[in-house]
Design a protein around this motif. Structure first.
Motif, PDB file in Angstrom:
ATOM      1  N   CYS A  67      25.569  10.518   3.586  1.00 50.80           N
ATOM      2  CA  CYS A  67      25.125  10.699   2.200  1.00 50.80           C
ATOM      3  C   CYS A  67      24.083  11.818   2.140  1.00 50.80           C
ATOM      4  N   ALA A  68      23.433  11.956   1.015  1.00 51.23           N
ATOM      5  CA  ALA A  68      22.538  13.100   0.804  1.00 51.23           C
ATOM      6  C   ALA A  68      21.090  12.835   1.228  1.00 51.23           C
ATOM      7  N   LEU A  69      20.810  11.666   1.828  1.00 51.98           N
ATOM      8  CA  LEU A  69      19.415  11.364   2.152  1.00 51.98           C
ATOM      9  C   LEU A  69      18.832  12.356   3.158  1.00 51.98           C
ATOM     10  N   ALA A  70      19.512  12.519   4.294  1.00 50.73           N
ATOM     11  CA  ALA A  70      18.963  13.398   5.330  1.00 50.73           C
ATOM     12  C   ALA A  70      18.946  14.871   4.899  1.00 50.73           C
ATOM     13  N   PRO A  71      20.034  15.375   4.273  1.00 46.27           N
ATOM     14  CA  PRO A  71      19.938  16.747   3.750  1.00 46.27           C
ATOM     15  C   PRO A  71      18.773  16.913   2.777  1.00 46.27           C
ATOM     16  N   GLY A  72      18.537  15.907   1.946  1.00 47.39           N
ATOM     17  CA  GLY A  72      17.399  15.962   1.016  1.00 47.39           C
ATOM     18  C   GLY A  72      16.079  16.008   1.764  1.00 47.39           C
ATOM     19  N   ALA A  73      15.997  15.245   2.830  1.00 43.41           N
ATOM     20  CA  ALA A  73      14.763  15.210   3.625  1.00 43.41           C
ATOM     21  C   ALA A  73      14.467  16.561   4.250  1.00 43.41           C
ATOM     22  N   MET A  74      15.539  17.322   4.564  1.00 44.63           N
ATOM     23  CA  MET A  74      15.350  18.630   5.215  1.00 44.63           C
ATOM     24  C   MET A  74      14.850  19.689   4.234  1.00 44.63           C
ATOM     25  N   GLU A  75      15.005  19.447   2.929  1.00 44.86           N
ATOM     26  CA  GLU A  75      14.652  20.489   1.956  1.00 44.86           C
ATOM     27  C   GLU A  75      13.173  20.876   1.997  1.00 44.86           C
ATOM     28  N   PRO A  76      12.235  19.910   1.923  1.00 46.03           N
ATOM     29  CA  PRO A  76      10.829  20.340   2.025  1.00 46.03           C
ATOM     30  C   PRO A  76      10.506  20.944   3.387  1.00 46.03           C
ATOM     31  N   ASP A 112      -4.502  24.494  -1.293  1.00 40.97           N
ATOM     32  CA  ASP A 112      -4.757  25.312  -0.102  1.00 40.97           C
ATOM     33  C   ASP A 112      -5.642  24.611   0.930  1.00 40.97           C
ATOM     34  N   GLN A 113      -6.142  23.420   0.591  1.00 45.42           N
ATOM     35  CA  GLN A 113      -6.935  22.701   1.592  1.00 45.42           C
ATOM     36  C   GLN A 113      -6.226  21.458   2.121  1.00 45.42           C
ATOM     37  N   THR A 114      -4.955  21.317   1.755  1.00 43.39           N
ATOM     38  CA  THR A 114      -4.140  20.235   2.303  1.00 43.39           C
ATOM     39  C   THR A 114      -3.143  20.856   3.277  1.00 43.39           C
ATOM     40  N   CYS A 115      -2.984  20.197   4.420  1.00 46.45           N
ATOM     41  CA  CYS A 115      -2.144  20.763   5.489  1.00 46.45           C
ATOM     42  C   CYS A 115      -0.664  20.652   5.132  1.00 46.45           C
ATOM     43  N   PRO A 116       0.041  21.786   5.076  1.00 48.79           N
ATOM     44  CA  PRO A 116       1.471  21.717   4.761  1.00 48.79           C
ATOM     45  C   PRO A 116       2.273  20.967   5.830  1.00 48.79           C
ATOM     46  N   VAL A 117       1.852  21.093   7.101  1.00 50.55           N
ATOM     47  CA  VAL A 117       2.563  20.367   8.165  1.00 50.55           C
ATOM     48  C   VAL A 117       2.370  18.863   7.951  1.00 50.55           C
ATOM     49  N   GLY A 118       1.147  18.481   7.625  1.00 49.04           N
ATOM     50  CA  GLY A 118       0.862  17.073   7.369  1.00 49.04           C
ATOM     51  C   GLY A 118       1.658  16.545   6.186  1.00 49.04           C
ATOM     52  N   MET A 119       1.780  17.374   5.167  1.00 51.44           N
ATOM     53  CA  MET A 119       2.523  16.950   3.970  1.00 51.44           C
ATOM     54  C   MET A 119       4.005  16.753   4.292  1.00 51.44           C
ATOM     55  N   VAL A 120       4.571  17.697   5.045  1.00 52.47           N
ATOM     56  CA  VAL A 120       5.982  17.565   5.410  1.00 52.47           C
ATOM     57  C   VAL A 120       6.162  16.362   6.345  1.00 52.47           C
ATOM     58  N   LEU A 121       5.225  16.168   7.259  1.00 53.94           N
ATOM     59  CA  LEU A 121       5.295  15.006   8.156  1.00 53.94           C
ATOM     60  C   LEU A 121       5.298  13.719   7.341  1.00 53.94           C
ATOM     61  N   ASN A 122       4.449  13.641   6.324  1.00 53.87           N
ATOM     62  CA  ASN A 122       4.419  12.445   5.483  1.00 53.87           C
ATOM     63  C   ASN A 122       5.784  12.193   4.843  1.00 53.87           C
ATOM     64  N   LEU A 123       6.396  13.287   4.346  1.00 56.42           N
ATOM     65  CA  LEU A 123       7.701  13.143   3.694  1.00 56.42           C
ATOM     66  C   LEU A 123       8.781  12.724   4.685  1.00 56.42           C
ATOM     67  N   ILE A 124       8.772  13.361   5.868  1.00 53.00           N
ATOM     68  CA  ILE A 124       9.811  13.035   6.859  1.00 53.00           C
ATOM     69  C   ILE A 124       9.644  11.597   7.355  1.00 53.00           C
ATOM     70  N   PHE A 173       0.836  -1.193   0.000  1.00 51.07           N
ATOM     71  CA  PHE A 173       0.000   0.000   0.000  1.00 51.07           C
ATOM     72  C   PHE A 173       0.874   1.246   0.000  1.00 51.07           C
ATOM     73  N   CYS A 174       0.724   2.076  -1.029  1.00 52.34           N
ATOM     74  CA  CYS A 174       1.544   3.286  -1.124  1.00 52.34           C
ATOM     75  C   CYS A 174       0.980   4.375  -0.214  1.00 52.34           C
ATOM     76  N   ASP A 175       1.812   4.821   0.744  1.00 50.32           N
ATOM     77  CA  ASP A 175       1.359   5.895   1.639  1.00 50.32           C
ATOM     78  C   ASP A 175       2.268   7.114   1.496  1.00 50.32           C
ATOM     79  N   SER A 176       2.961   7.199   0.344  1.00 55.99           N
ATOM     80  CA  SER A 176       3.856   8.339   0.133  1.00 55.99           C
ATOM     81  C   SER A 176       3.063   9.573  -0.296  1.00 55.99           C
ATOM     82  N   VAL A 177       3.786  10.646  -0.565  1.00 56.36           N
ATOM     83  CA  VAL A 177       3.192  11.980  -0.506  1.00 56.36           C
ATOM     84  C   VAL A 177       2.024  12.214  -1.474  1.00 56.36           C
ATOM     85  N   SER A 178       2.160  11.795  -2.738  1.00 54.38           N
ATOM     86  CA  SER A 178       1.082  12.087  -3.689  1.00 54.38           C
ATOM     87  C   SER A 178      -0.170  11.284  -3.356  1.00 54.38           C
TER      88      SER A 178
END
Lengths: 172, 431
Positions: free
Chosen positions: B393-402, B325-337, A92-97
């Motif tokens: 490596c560049a994984l964690a620096p990349g994660a910090m970008e968003p 504008d109806q999606t939470c930016p904090v939630g989006m960054v949390l998903n990425l992190i 199940f994909c739970d990534s950003v998009s």
């Protein structure tokens, strides 16, 4: 893994001739035996569904590496299963998009329908549910894989259709 | 615009097999090279074309290849060409298209690239979930051996190359080229220390080039039609075309081949159809999950490597993720992190411990338990694990970008979570 207590079983009593032949085929273009570690794990898993302690020890012995080292490899990768899984794994994909497209509620529907959470297998042993890094089909989000099939544009109706015959609590 | 990478790809059209690929001019680049161009000549054309790596870093491909020791400067033994087909960057979905619908284009690009660097063995390192692409690539390889495009003495040139499809067992970090090499060697995919660089000491300690799928797909066209033609395709600073993609809540998400330098607004409005009804654009990640947010004010920028860098982000994979504008930016960054914390290989402490810590702080904020000083903790993490050199490596620096760019552009949203003790978006998607 309680390998200390495990008896080092003879490789040939664990690995099948076909498994060994497939591993040998990989070794044709790999200069060191341990280089086929991931391939061998995948070969064994393909036929058995997962990699048991017994399989892992036999593979390690076959590739002249320690079981501990192979265990380190096996547990590193998302698609090597060190516990039994159902007939089909739901990735199940739970990534950003997919998240933006509402995958959290779809995941809840799957859990409600099948009665399982991440890492669990249905009682009828048909499905295991696992999260997966971005499946690379973000233009068709939300998505998941059921076995080898990619299922896109998920919504509650689609989930009901796919799992119609495997509802939680069904005693079929 | 002339379609190059997707000339065989159309919605509803069957994937190309050998016959269809050749009927539309396929393997002409290979034939041209094998009938009189030396590896050095081929490499010079690629260098002159200004092709830059399409996997995310944008490093000039010709320059990358130039570090491979050639002829008598190389000790005897194998050299390797590896295709990085481990597409797993959140929001990236371009290589899947190229491999599923035109597998021969990638293979022709790999044969030519192997010729350029003198490689005799090549691997397509592809994520295991791409079952359709794996099957089609394997079928295409069978066709190539039957035709004499792979194996000993390719087209009578004396050049020898074998190629294998190698499905991965799955981890995001395998996309890092030295981690990928470790995975190919059957090991845990921890990135390696550099130097030595793979060009000199890569797979099994031998010279190795790792290139992205889309990068390699450009090679046959460059060899066949030349550097000047390739440069003329871009409408901005950079050469060639690019598969640009858009996902998120737009009307028609998808990916399209467009000239390098196409303005972001054109991609979003003309191709992705604009935002879904009732939604406004709040921001976007221009090149996948590890790139910095840009906003409305950047819509007229050209999708060129340097232009996007100057704006404070990266072009990355060229596949944009749209925040509405109806999606939470904090939630989006949390998903990425969460993603990056899960995919950390665990080798170095700042990444292994810092990312879960960052995730925990973001969870607290998203769930309404955040404190004002949590924002200082986030800033601390950004400065510490976001700095190249503090991590392996560049994984964690990349994660910090968003995260760092979300704090810059959407700081009010973080503050409203804390002051209101809840997520103001109540989208049902949060945490």
């Amino acid at each position: 893994m309680s390998n200390a207590k495990m008896i080092q079983s003879d490789i040939s009593s664990v690995l099948t001739l076909q498994e060994m032949a497939e591993i040998d085929h990989e070794l044709e273009h790999i200069p060191y035996k341990s280089g086929a570690a991931i391939d061998a794990l995948k070969i064994v898993q393909a036929g058995r569904g997962w990699v048991s302690d017994e399989s892992l020890q036999a593979i390690a012995k076959y590739l002249d590496m320690s079981a501990e080292e192979l265990e380190g490899v096996a547990t590193f990768y998302n698609l090597i299963y060190r516990r039994p899984v159902g007939e089909k794994v739901i990735l199940f994909c739970d990534s950003v998009s997919c998240w933006i497209s509402g995958c959290d509620s779809i995941k809840q529907t799957i859990s409600d329908t099948l009665g399982i959470d991440y890492g669990e297998t249905t009682e009828d042993n048909r499905y295991t549910l696992l999260p997966v890094p971005c499946l690379g089909a973000c233009d068709r989000a939300p998505v998941m894989m059921v076995g080898d099939d990619l299922v896109t544009h998920l919504d509650d109706n689609k989930i009901s259709e796919i799992f119609a015959s495997s509802k939680a609590g069904d005693q079929s | 615009m002339e379609k190059v990478l997707t000339r065989n790809i159309e919605p509803g059209k069957a994937p190309t097999d050998m016959a269809a690929y050749e009927a539309n001019g396929g393997y002409q680049g290979l034939r041209k090279a094998m009938s009189g161009m030396s590896p050095l000549e081929c490499r010079e054309v690629v260098s002159a074309s200004n092709l830059r790596g399409r996997g995310g870093a944008g490093f000039p491909t010709g320059m990358k290849w130039s570090f491979v020791p050639m002829d008598d400067k190389c000790t005897p033994g194998h050299k390797y060409l590896v295709c990085n087909a481990d597409e797993m960057e959140p929001g990236a979905f371009k290589d899947r298209l190229l491999m599923e619908y035109d597998p021969h284009q990638l293979i022709e690009g790999m044969i030519l690239s192997a010729y350029c660097i003198g490689a005799d063995l090549s691997y397509i390192f592809i994520r295991g979930e791409y079952v359709v692409a794996i099957e089609r690539l394997r079928q295409a390889l069978v066709e190539c051996y039957a035709k004499g495009y792979l194996g000993d003495n390719i087209l009578g040139s004396g050049f020898k190359l074998d190629m294998y499809v190698h499905p991965s067992a799955g981890r995001y970090i395998c996309g890092e080229e030295t981690a990928l090499i470790n995975a190919l060697e059957g090991k845990r995919a921890n990135p390696r220390a550099k130097p030595p660089f793979p060009q000199v000491s890569g797979l099994w300690g031998r010279p190795t080039i790792v290139n992205n799928v889309e990068t390699l797909c450009n090679i046959p066209h460059i060899i066949e039609r030349g550097a000047e033609w390739f440069k003329s395709l871009g409408v901005g600073e950079d050469a060639g075309t690019k598969i640009f993609g858009v996902s998120g809540r737009v009307k028609t998400p998808g990916c399209w081949e467009l000239p390098m330098g196409t303005p972001i607004r054109e991609i979003l409005e003309n191709y992705a159809g604009g935002m879904q009804d009732g939604l406004q654009l709040k921001g976007f990640l221009p090149g996948g999950g590890s790139t910095d947010f840009l906003t409305q004010e950047h819509l007229d920028l050209a999708m060129d490597y340097n232009v996007i860098s100057k704006a404070g982000s990266r072009m990355g994979t060229g596949t944009m993720i749209i925040l509405d504008d109806q999606t939470c930016p904090v939630g989006m960054v949390l998903n990425l992190i969460r993603f990056f914390a899960h995919e950390s290989c665990g080798f170095c402490t700042p990444c292994r411990d810092g990312l879960p810590w960052t995730r925990q702080v973001l969870e607290e904020i998203e769930q309404g338990r955040g404190k004002t000083e949590d924002l200082d903790t986030l800033e601390y993490q950004i400065n510490y694990i976001g700095a190249i050199g503090n991590t392996h490596c560049a994984l964690a620096p990349g994660a910090m970008e968003p995260l760092q760019s979300a704090l810059k552009y959407f700081r009010e949203d973080f503050e409203r979570h804390i002051s209101g003790s809840c997520c103001p978006y109540h989208s049902g998607k949060g945490a």
